[in-house]
Write an enzyme that holds these catalytic residues in place. Sequence first.
Site, mmCIF file in Angstrom:
data_model
loop_
_atom_site.group_PDB
_atom_site.id
_atom_site.type_symbol
_atom_site.label_atom_id
_atom_site.label_comp_id
_atom_site.label_asym_id
_atom_site.label_seq_id
_atom_site.Cartn_x
_atom_site.Cartn_y
_atom_site.Cartn_z
ATOM 1 C CG HIS A 252 -37.628 85.015 -93.368
ATOM 2 N ND1 HIS A 252 -36.868 85.180 -92.285
ATOM 3 C CD2 HIS A 252 -38.844 85.693 -93.171
ATOM 4 C CE1 HIS A 252 -37.378 85.799 -91.544
ATOM 5 N NE2 HIS A 252 -38.756 86.318 -91.878
ATOM 6 C CE LYS B 8 -28.467 80.763 -89.950
ATOM 7 N NZ LYS B 8 -28.088 82.103 -89.838
ATOM 8 C CG ASP C 188 -29.453 86.314 -95.654
ATOM 9 O OD1 ASP C 188 -30.486 86.371 -95.511
ATOM 10 O OD2 ASP C 188 -28.548 86.066 -94.703
ATOM 11 C CD GLU D 70 -35.888 82.892 -89.747
ATOM 12 O OE1 GLU D 70 -36.095 83.914 -89.175
ATOM 13 O OE2 GLU D 70 -35.020 82.928 -90.946
ATOM 14 C CG ASP E 217 -34.069 87.410 -93.714
ATOM 15 O OD1 ASP E 217 -33.383 88.461 -93.789
ATOM 16 O OD2 ASP E 217 -33.875 86.481 -92.719
ATOM 17 C CG HIS F 268 -32.398 79.845 -92.476
ATOM 18 N ND1 HIS F 268 -32.799 80.140 -91.294
ATOM 19 C CD2 HIS F 268 -31.559 80.573 -92.938
ATOM 20 C CE1 HIS F 268 -32.335 81.535 -91.343
ATOM 21 N NE2 HIS F 268 -31.839 81.817 -92.045
ATOM 22 C CG ASP G 159 -28.658 81.904 -94.378
ATOM 23 O OD1 ASP G 159 -29.387 82.320 -95.225
ATOM 24 O OD2 ASP G 159 -28.556 82.179 -93.259
ATOM 25 C CG ASP H 198 -34.154 82.394 -94.229
ATOM 26 O OD1 ASP H 198 -33.489 82.181 -95.477
ATOM 27 O OD2 ASP H 198 -34.101 83.751 -93.820
ATOM 28 C CD1 TRP I 32 -32.973 82.007 -86.787
ATOM 29 C CD2 TRP I 32 -32.070 84.121 -86.420
ATOM 30 N NE1 TRP I 32 -31.863 81.940 -86.986
ATOM 31 C CE2 TRP I 32 -31.119 82.918 -86.795
ATOM 32 C CE3 TRP I 32 -31.729 85.383 -86.079
ATOM 33 C CZ2 TRP I 32 -29.822 83.126 -86.938
ATOM 34 C CZ3 TRP I 32 -30.374 85.500 -86.086
ATOM 35 C CH2 TRP I 32 -29.454 84.359 -86.412
HETATM 36 C C1 RNT Z 1 -30.981 84.596 -89.882
HETATM 37 C C2 RNT Z 1 -32.454 84.732 -90.012
HETATM 38 C C3 RNT Z 1 -33.118 85.939 -89.541
HETATM 39 C C4 RNT Z 1 -32.205 87.121 -89.613
HETATM 40 C C5 RNT Z 1 -33.124 88.537 -89.187
HETATM 41 C C6 RNT Z 1 -32.318 89.761 -89.207
HETATM 42 O O1 RNT Z 1 -30.189 83.718 -90.424
HETATM 43 O O2 RNT Z 1 -32.759 84.521 -91.276
HETATM 44 O O3 RNT Z 1 -34.375 86.022 -89.970
HETATM 45 O O4 RNT Z 1 -32.070 87.227 -91.122
HETATM 46 O O5 RNT Z 1 -33.769 88.321 -88.297
HETATM 47 ZN ZN ZN Z 2 -34.648 84.574 -92.178
#
Ligand code: RNT
Ligand code: ZN
Length: 438
Positions: free
Chosen positions: A305, A247, A315, A245, A345, A281, A313, A278, A206
């Site tokens: 993820h 985004k 998290d 990955e 994640d 994302h 986003d 993810d 990523w």
């Molecule tokens: C970032 C991505 C990625 C990170 C990690 C730390 O938006 O989701 O996966 O969270 O690599």
């Molecule tokens: Zn991620």
Amino acid sequence: MAKKRSTSASGSNRMFRQPDKRSVESAYRIAKARFAELGVDTEKAVKQALAVPISVQCWQGDDVSGLEVKQGALDGGGIQATGNYPGAARNGDEIRQDFEQALRLLPGQWKFNLHAMYAETGGKPVDRDALQPRHFSCWMDWAKANKLGLDFNPTLFAHPNMRDGMSLSSDDKGIRQFWIDHCIACRKIGQAMARKLGKPCVTNVWLPDGRKDATADRWGPRQRLADSLDQIFKQKMGPNIDAVESKLFGIGVEEYTVGSNEFYLLYAQSRKVVPCFDMGHFHLTESVADKLSATLTFIDKLLLHVSRPVRWDSDHVPRLNDDLKALCDEAVRGNVVDRIYWALDFFDASINRVAAWTLGARALRKGLLRAMLEPHAAAVKAEYSFDGATKMALAELREELPFGAVWDYLCLKSDVPSGLAWMSEVKSYEKQVLAARS
Ligand code: RNT
Ligand code: ZN
């Protein structure tokens, strides 16, 4: 007059106690019979839910700080842990110790997901293009001893070579080469991890590359990224598994993200690497659950993820909300649980981090169990019989079914606390271990 709710200390102490074994077992017996009436085999569901390997991200343990010998304030690549709850791990040993505590509370098969910035180089600076498997030997030995698989990620952020927010898509040849070399080094590390542990290692790329505003050239960076990736993946590196990955945007790169969803999906499909979705994302009304049947019709494997975006986003720690339920349902209904590499994640620095790991990881395992307990055939039958009302009633019924009793039983069988009892273990760990950290 409304009755006052009891908030007495003894009440809350009881709440944190491990439920009595016999009551868990008798509640399970009743639940098992209820599910059997609907044609669902609870024993089979429990067994299947426990067998799914889920990869837990190391970076929740220290708020995505990493273990590198620091080189000043660095751009975090548009990702940021917020909060200042005390007790964050300060080194590799503390991350491992904390995760071992979480593992005592987690039923089933687990993997640990590392980032290149968690290399242990004995206090010597080793730049990212020079990383080798030996810089992860502590992690590998520990994983082996704890019967964990490992997954891996190159770290393409928080480094002086992130020039103008660009890495693999930079127009500066030297910068681009540095990051290509880093990613190749990471694939070799992934390969070493897979060999040492005898379990697959997914190495996921990523990068935050993008532009904040008024992007003048959307084409060049994408062409360079495709070319960089081709160079990175040129050499076969089995049994390492490569993933990319996508985004939507990041802080500071709101207008243009080079590695968008379409870009990576088509890249992965044409180059036979694994795309990573993810949950944070995408546009917030987009359903990642819906993407499973759309993509797995054409591709073999997917990396997920599992995260929880709140308004963006963010998290947040995943919870068993509608999005997670839908995701697990789709995987089970499509019989693709084994074609998905399940990973978490998230990073929340505002709560106890062992609790964050435990909550998020248990939520996903719970979602899988819940999906495996669905009387799905009846809903499909109703759908194909022009009987939408029955279908809706069945969906509603799922909220009433004694799923919690089956989850408690799964925990009991796995020798981990059920109910809120895991929380009291987190609290005493906090008192005994975390409180001493400054
Ligand atoms: C970032 C991505 C990625 C990170 C990690 C730390 O938006 O989701 O996966 O969270 O690599
Ligand atoms: Zn991620």
